[in-house]
Design a protein around this motif. Structure first.
Motif, short mmCIF file in Angstrom:
data_model
loop_
_atom_site.label_atom_id
_atom_site.label_comp_id
_atom_site.label_asym_id
_atom_site.label_seq_id
_atom_site.Cartn_x
_atom_site.Cartn_y
_atom_site.Cartn_z
N ARG A 158 1.50 23.18 6.44
CA ARG A 158 0.26 22.27 6.56
C ARG A 158 0.59 20.98 7.63
N HIS A 159 -0.40 20.78 8.20
CA HIS A 159 -0.30 19.75 9.61
C HIS A 159 -1.24 18.70 9.18
N GLY A 160 -0.80 17.44 9.62
CA GLY A 160 -1.96 16.26 9.39
C GLY A 160 -1.79 15.69 8.07
N ASP A 161 -2.96 14.93 7.77
CA ASP A 161 -2.98 14.35 6.58
C ASP A 161 -3.67 15.16 5.64
N THR A 162 -3.12 15.35 4.51
CA THR A 162 -3.70 16.22 3.26
C THR A 162 -4.76 15.33 2.48
N GLU A 163 -4.62 14.00 2.42
CA GLU A 163 -5.36 12.78 2.02
C GLU A 163 -5.86 11.92 2.94
N PHE A 164 -6.86 11.97 3.46
CA PHE A 164 -7.13 10.97 4.65
C PHE A 164 -8.04 9.65 4.13
N LEU A 165 -7.32 8.73 4.53
CA LEU A 165 -7.49 7.21 3.95
C LEU A 165 -8.28 6.67 5.04
N ALA A 166 -9.81 6.38 4.84
CA ALA A 166 -10.42 6.19 5.73
C ALA A 166 -11.03 4.58 5.60
N ARG A 167 -10.79 3.61 6.65
CA ARG A 167 -11.38 2.63 6.81
C ARG A 167 -12.48 2.68 7.75
N LYS A 168 -13.32 1.68 7.70
CA LYS A 168 -14.51 1.41 8.51
C LYS A 168 -14.22 1.51 9.87
N GLY A 169 -15.13 2.54 10.34
CA GLY A 169 -14.95 2.89 11.88
C GLY A 169 -13.91 3.97 12.08
N ASP A 170 -13.07 4.38 11.24
CA ASP A 170 -12.38 5.67 11.26
C ASP A 170 -13.04 6.77 11.59
N LYS A 171 -12.44 7.71 12.39
CA LYS A 171 -13.18 9.19 12.66
C LYS A 171 -12.08 10.15 12.29
N ILE A 172 -12.66 11.16 11.72
CA ILE A 172 -11.79 12.34 11.14
C ILE A 172 -11.63 13.33 12.38
#
Length: 400
Positions: free
Chosen positions: A290-304
């Motif tokens: 696995r690479h990167g985030d498995t749980e994406f903690l998103a704040r306002k303005g973040d892009k995936i």
């Protein structure tokens, strides 16, 4: 007149009777040689081969697997592609001569009589080598349960081929494996040569496979009649082609010659011309696959950001699609929007590319990387969580 004298037999004296008779050393009789001890080494070897003939065939098949696992490199390697077409040609020739031997009473000439005894093992070795190559390439290109499906399929072909019931049917099962090998070979040879993946290419692969089996059908029909040709060649060969077509249109056949090298979800993807790709995440998964985030903690303005590396053969230029899905409690996985991306054979590690998404909501997400003909190269599932905190974040940066 005196009576005649009578001679009496001599008697042993008491001293003589007390002496023990002289002992003579006598060697015990030599034990009879067993049947195996009478045989020479070569004869004993032949007895073992006869006793374990099925195991010997399996070992020859396994030898093909092991040999090619060591020798395989890139799917577009020219030497390997030529080697496989030679193997297919030899396998087809031996299969044809086997049909002729069983149906027309053909026997090899004197100079080929001894090598012909190993024809079945040669056929097993050739098909084992080819199946090994296809297994590895399919496994690299497969995503999720598709890889398992093909491993199970090939395992079943190997097991069925060794069952006594199918041995009595002659080379009919080998015919099915040969049919599978032909379609698998042409199925990735054409995209390698053309430099893209389209539906017509797989259909052409099926057509070429049927064309290669046509001479076998013709000669079996000539030797034993049409019914025998249909039973021995048409049914196993055609059934496999029909099965392969069904798997293809259900998108179950992996998209060889492409293969996913890596995929991951990140907060940032940065790249400068001539420099490395810089991938930012909050917390590595800790898992090697696995690479990167498995749980994406998103704040306002973040892009995936979803970053991928895809292996492509030399001269390959095509497009892929990243399809984003969100899990709905009622409707299940719902597609939001597909993003089209170009790929090429730019780097040995795989062509790097990524897509971004700015409009999203919390929940479980899945991103699928698909080819032009709708087959999945790879996928990544992650959970998106709204992060309302305002504390500074420390990103972990890795080279992509």
């Amino acid at each position: 007149m005196s009576s005649p004298a009578h001679s009496e037999p001599p008697t042993s004296s008491s001293s003589e009777s007390s002496q023990s008779p002289s002992l003579v050393a006598v060697s015990p009789p030599a034990p009879a040689l067993t049947e195996s001890q009478k045989l020479s080494v070569s004869q004993r070897l032949q007895v073992l081969r006869t006793r374990y003939s099925q195991l010997e065939a399996v070992l020859f098949f396994a030898a093909g697997f092991t040999f090619d696992a060591v020798m395989l490199d890139r799917i577009d390697d020219e030497l390997m592609l030529w080697q496989q077409i030679v193997y297919l040609g030899v396998a087809g020739l031996v299969l044809g001569l086997t049909f002729r031997h069983e149906m027309a009473g053909w026997h090899p000439p004197a100079w080929a009589a001894k090598p012909w005894k190993y024809s079945e093992h040669l056929l097993h070795f050739m098909l084992g080598t080819l199946l090994n190559a296809y297994t590895l390439f399919y496994f690299k290109a497969a995503s999720g349960p598709v890889a398992v499906l093909f491993l199970v399929l090939i395992g079943c072909l190997l097991a069925i081929n060794e069952m006594p019931l199918f041995h009595k049917m002659g080379p009919v099962v080998v015919m099915g494996i040969f049919s599978y090998a032909l379609t698998s070979y042409f199925g990735y040879l054409i995209p390698v040569l053309v430099g893209s993946i389209r539906v017509w290419m797989f259909l052409t692969a099926v057509f070429l496979a049927l064309l290669c089996m046509a001479p076998l059908f013709y000669f079996v029909e000539r030797w034993r009649g049409r019914n025998e040709a249909i039973l021995k060649v048409g049914v196993p060969g055609g059934a496999v082609q029909g099965f392969m077509l069904a798997l293809y249109f259900f998108h179950a056949i992996p998209p060889v010659p492409l293969a996913l090298e890596s995929i991951g979800v990140y907060h940032k993807v940065e790249h400068t011309r001539g420099g490395p790709w810089r991938l930012s995440m909050l917390e590595p998964s800790g898992l090697f696959h696995r690479h990167g985030d498995t749980e994406f903690l998103a704040r306002k303005g973040d892009k995936i950001h979803v970053f991928v590396r895809i292996f492509a053969p030399r001269g390959f230029h095509d497009r892929i699609f990243m399809r984003w899905f969100r899990q709905d409690p009622v409707r299940g996985w719902v597609q939001t929007d597909p993003i089209q991306l170009a790929i090429a054979d730019r780097e040995e590690r795989g062509y790097p590319t990524f897509s971004t998404k700015a409009n999203y909501q919390a929940g479980k997400w899945r991103v699928e990387v698909q080819t032009e003909d709708g087959r999945t190269v790879g996928e990544q599932i992650f959970t998106l969580v709204d992060d309302t905190s305002t504390t500074p974040r420390d990103f972990v940066v890795e080279d992509g």
